[in-house]
Design a protein around this motif. Structure first.
Motif, PDB file in Angstrom:
ATOM      1  N   LEU A   1       3.770   5.794   4.139  1.00  0.00           N
ATOM      2  CA  LEU A   1       3.042   4.854   3.297  1.00  0.00           C
ATOM      3  C   LEU A   1       3.730   4.813   1.938  1.00  0.00           C
ATOM      4  O   LEU A   1       3.926   5.858   1.307  1.00  0.00           O
TER       5      LEU A   1
ATOM      6  N   THR B   1       6.098   7.803  10.128  1.00  0.00           N
ATOM      7  CA  THR B   1       5.530   6.661   9.430  1.00  0.00           C
ATOM      8  C   THR B   1       5.221   7.053   7.992  1.00  0.00           C
ATOM      9  O   THR B   1       4.586   8.073   7.739  1.00  0.00           O
TER      10      THR B   1
ATOM     11  N   LEU C   1      -5.812   2.857   3.175  1.00  0.00           N
ATOM     12  CA  LEU C   1      -4.828   3.081   4.235  1.00  0.00           C
ATOM     13  C   LEU C   1      -4.619   4.570   4.489  1.00  0.00           C
ATOM     14  O   LEU C   1      -4.568   5.012   5.637  1.00  0.00           O
TER      15      LEU C   1
ATOM     16  N   THR D   1       7.481   1.953   7.917  1.00  0.00           N
ATOM     17  CA  THR D   1       6.860   1.931   6.599  1.00  0.00           C
ATOM     18  C   THR D   1       5.701   0.954   6.537  1.00  0.00           C
ATOM     19  O   THR D   1       5.689  -0.061   7.234  1.00  0.00           O
ATOM     20  N   HIS D   2       4.745   1.287   5.701  1.00  0.00           N
ATOM     21  CA  HIS D   2       3.638   0.404   5.333  1.00  0.00           C
ATOM     22  C   HIS D   2       3.595   0.423   3.814  1.00  0.00           C
ATOM     23  O   HIS D   2       3.858   1.465   3.205  1.00  0.00           O
TER      24      HIS D   2
ATOM     25  N   SER E   1      11.309   0.439   1.142  1.00  0.00           N
ATOM     26  CA  SER E   1      10.959   0.103   2.518  1.00  0.00           C
ATOM     27  C   SER E   1      12.203  -0.214   3.348  1.00  0.00           C
ATOM     28  O   SER E   1      12.374   0.310   4.455  1.00  0.00           O
TER      29      SER E   1
END
Length: 117
Positions: free
Chosen positions: A5, A3, A40, A28-29, A18
């Motif tokens: 960011l 994951t 986050l 993805t965030h 992304s």
């Protein structure tokens, strides 16, 4: 599945990264300002952080400084339009693992990411 960011305030660049990373098999965030990126990064476990320096609210260097002050070891790749030696050195001194200047080739970004996740 790793994951990532993405802390990037330019919508087109954030979407480009992304979409490409999702196609490469990453989750993805996205954070669009420094406050959101820091919140986050401190609240959620990420395997890697892509961090722009020019974020609204608080800049990427402040995000990085605060993040590292919590002794968090998540790899951080600074991805920024600044391409000077001083900016690179400052980012690395604050705890960035890598520094990539915009514009960049997506393959180069993936190569940097694959070093860590």
């Amino acid at each position: 599945m790793a994951t990532i960011l993405i802390a990037e305030d330019e919508p087109r660049i954030a979407a480009f990264m992304s979409k490409g990373l999702q196609k490469a098999g990453y989750l993805t965030h996205t954070a669009t300002d420094g406050h959101q990126a820091l919140a986050l990064a401190l609240a959620v476990h990420f395997d890697l952080i892509l961090l722009d320096i020019s974020l609204p609210g608080i800049d990427g260097w402040s995000v990085l400084r605060e993040f590292r002050s919590h002794s968090l070891k998540t790899p951080v790749i600074v991805v920024t339009a600044f391409d000077g030696v001083e900016e690179r050195n400052h980012s690395l001194t604050l705890g960035a693992n890598e520094y990539l200047s915009k514009p960049f080739r997506f393959k180069t970004l993936l190569a940097y990411i694959r070093r860590y996740v």
